[in-house]
Scaffold this motif. Structure first.
Motif, mmCIF file in Angstrom:
data_model
loop_
_atom_site.group_PDB
_atom_site.id
_atom_site.type_symbol
_atom_site.label_atom_id
_atom_site.label_comp_id
_atom_site.label_asym_id
_atom_site.label_seq_id
_atom_site.Cartn_x
_atom_site.Cartn_y
_atom_site.Cartn_z
ATOM 1 N N UNK A 1 -20.280 -15.891 -4.315
ATOM 2 C CA UNK A 1 -19.927 -14.495 -4.063
ATOM 3 C C UNK A 1 -18.678 -14.468 -3.187
ATOM 4 N N UNK A 2 -17.851 -13.459 -3.350
ATOM 5 C CA UNK A 2 -16.660 -13.375 -2.507
ATOM 6 C C UNK A 2 -17.056 -13.236 -1.039
ATOM 7 N N UNK A 3 -16.230 -13.795 -0.204
ATOM 8 C CA UNK A 3 -16.499 -13.753 1.235
ATOM 9 C C UNK A 3 -16.381 -12.320 1.735
ATOM 10 N N UNK A 4 -17.297 -11.970 2.608
ATOM 11 C CA UNK A 4 -17.282 -10.636 3.196
ATOM 12 C C UNK A 4 -16.404 -10.681 4.442
ATOM 13 N N UNK A 5 -15.508 -9.749 4.538
ATOM 14 C CA UNK A 5 -14.632 -9.699 5.709
ATOM 15 C C UNK A 5 -15.455 -9.353 6.933
ATOM 16 N N UNK A 6 -15.293 -10.143 7.974
ATOM 17 C CA UNK A 6 -16.022 -9.898 9.206
ATOM 18 C C UNK A 6 -15.080 -9.250 10.211
ATOM 19 N N UNK A 7 -15.594 -8.266 10.886
ATOM 20 C CA UNK A 7 -14.824 -7.627 11.934
ATOM 21 C C UNK A 7 -15.000 -8.473 13.185
ATOM 22 N N UNK A 8 -13.905 -8.973 13.706
ATOM 23 C CA UNK A 8 -14.004 -9.833 14.876
ATOM 24 C C UNK A 8 -14.094 -8.982 16.136
ATOM 25 N N UNK A 9 -14.997 -9.404 16.991
ATOM 26 C CA UNK A 9 -15.125 -8.730 18.273
ATOM 27 C C UNK A 9 -14.305 -9.500 19.281
ATOM 28 N N UNK A 10 -13.803 -8.834 20.286
ATOM 29 C CA UNK A 10 -12.997 -9.543 21.274
ATOM 30 C C UNK A 10 -13.832 -10.582 22.005
ATOM 31 N N UNK A 11 -13.205 -11.690 22.307
ATOM 32 C CA UNK A 11 -13.846 -12.738 23.084
ATOM 33 C C UNK A 11 -13.018 -12.991 24.326
ATOM 34 N N UNK A 12 -13.639 -13.646 25.294
ATOM 35 C CA UNK A 12 -13.023 -13.846 26.596
ATOM 36 C C UNK A 12 -13.076 -15.301 27.004
ATOM 37 N N UNK A 13 -12.097 -15.728 27.792
ATOM 38 C CA UNK A 13 -12.042 -17.072 28.363
ATOM 39 C C UNK A 13 -11.896 -16.951 29.871
ATOM 40 N N UNK A 14 -12.234 -18.032 30.554
ATOM 41 C CA UNK A 14 -11.966 -18.137 31.980
ATOM 42 C C UNK A 14 -10.814 -19.118 32.142
ATOM 43 N N UNK A 15 -9.694 -18.641 32.660
ATOM 44 C CA UNK A 15 -8.505 -19.452 32.888
ATOM 45 C C UNK A 15 -8.611 -20.058 34.283
ATOM 46 N N UNK A 16 -8.656 -21.386 34.357
ATOM 47 C CA UNK A 16 -8.802 -22.082 35.633
ATOM 48 C C UNK A 16 -7.421 -22.306 36.232
ATOM 49 N N UNK A 17 -7.224 -21.786 37.435
ATOM 50 C CA UNK A 17 -5.943 -21.915 38.130
ATOM 51 C C UNK A 17 -6.025 -23.104 39.076
ATOM 52 N N UNK A 18 -5.412 -24.202 38.690
ATOM 53 C CA UNK A 18 -5.408 -25.385 39.543
ATOM 54 C C UNK A 18 -4.157 -26.196 39.228
ATOM 55 N N UNK A 19 -3.421 -26.613 40.254
ATOM 56 C CA UNK A 19 -2.168 -27.331 40.011
ATOM 57 C C UNK A 19 -2.350 -28.792 39.602
ATOM 58 N N UNK A 20 -3.582 -29.291 39.571
ATOM 59 C CA UNK A 20 -3.797 -30.696 39.218
ATOM 60 C C UNK A 20 -3.445 -30.954 37.759
ATOM 61 N N UNK A 21 -3.359 -32.220 37.429
ATOM 62 C CA UNK A 21 -3.087 -32.604 36.045
ATOM 63 C C UNK A 21 -4.227 -32.098 35.150
ATOM 64 N N UNK A 22 -3.872 -31.696 33.945
ATOM 65 C CA UNK A 22 -4.843 -31.132 33.015
ATOM 66 C C UNK A 22 -5.992 -32.099 32.763
ATOM 67 N N UNK A 23 -5.697 -33.377 32.538
ATOM 68 C CA UNK A 23 -6.760 -34.340 32.240
ATOM 69 C C UNK A 23 -7.690 -34.519 33.431
ATOM 70 N N UNK A 24 -7.153 -34.543 34.648
ATOM 71 C CA UNK A 24 -7.996 -34.668 35.838
ATOM 72 C C UNK A 24 -8.894 -33.445 35.992
#
Length: 108
Positions: A29-52
């Motif tokens: 069957x053809x795919x039904x279009x889904x209405x996307x709801x907004x999602x949220x992230x938490x942005x971590x503010x830290x000057x350290x290296x990304x991998x650390x």
């Protein structure tokens, strides 16, 4: 042992398509279009290296991902379905690890 299991799995999967030419193709069957709801992230503010930073977050039970925002690699937690859930995770992060963070829109 692991190599043996992988070899057995490959051999088993190799025979999965056998005889498939005798059966008519299934029509999906053809795919039904889904209405996307907004999602949220938490942005971590830290000057350290990304991998650390990602290593420390994972060690303390905060799975994270890295995305490029404003031309820089940023460490984010999420996505969360509600802004309230993201705010709660932000509070947990501040309490457990004393990191400053902000709630932002989830952008892929």
């Amino acid at each position: 042992m692991r190599a043996l299991l992988m070899a057995v799995a490959v051999l088993m999967l190799a025979g999965c398509g056998e005889g498939a030419a005798d059966k008519p193709a299934k029509v999906q069957a053809p795919a039904v279009a889904q209405v996307s709801t907004p999602q949220w992230d938490v942005l971590v503010d830290d000057p350290k290296a990304v991998s650390d930073l990602t290593d420390r977050l994972i060690e303390h039970g905060f799975p994270s991902f890295v995305a490029v925002r404003d031309g820089k690699e940023r460490v984010l937690l999420g996505p969360f379905n509600t802004k309230a859930a993201a705010e709660e995770k932000k509070a947990q992060l501040a309490l457990k690890m004393s990191y400053q963070s902000s709630v932002v829109d989830h952008v892929l």
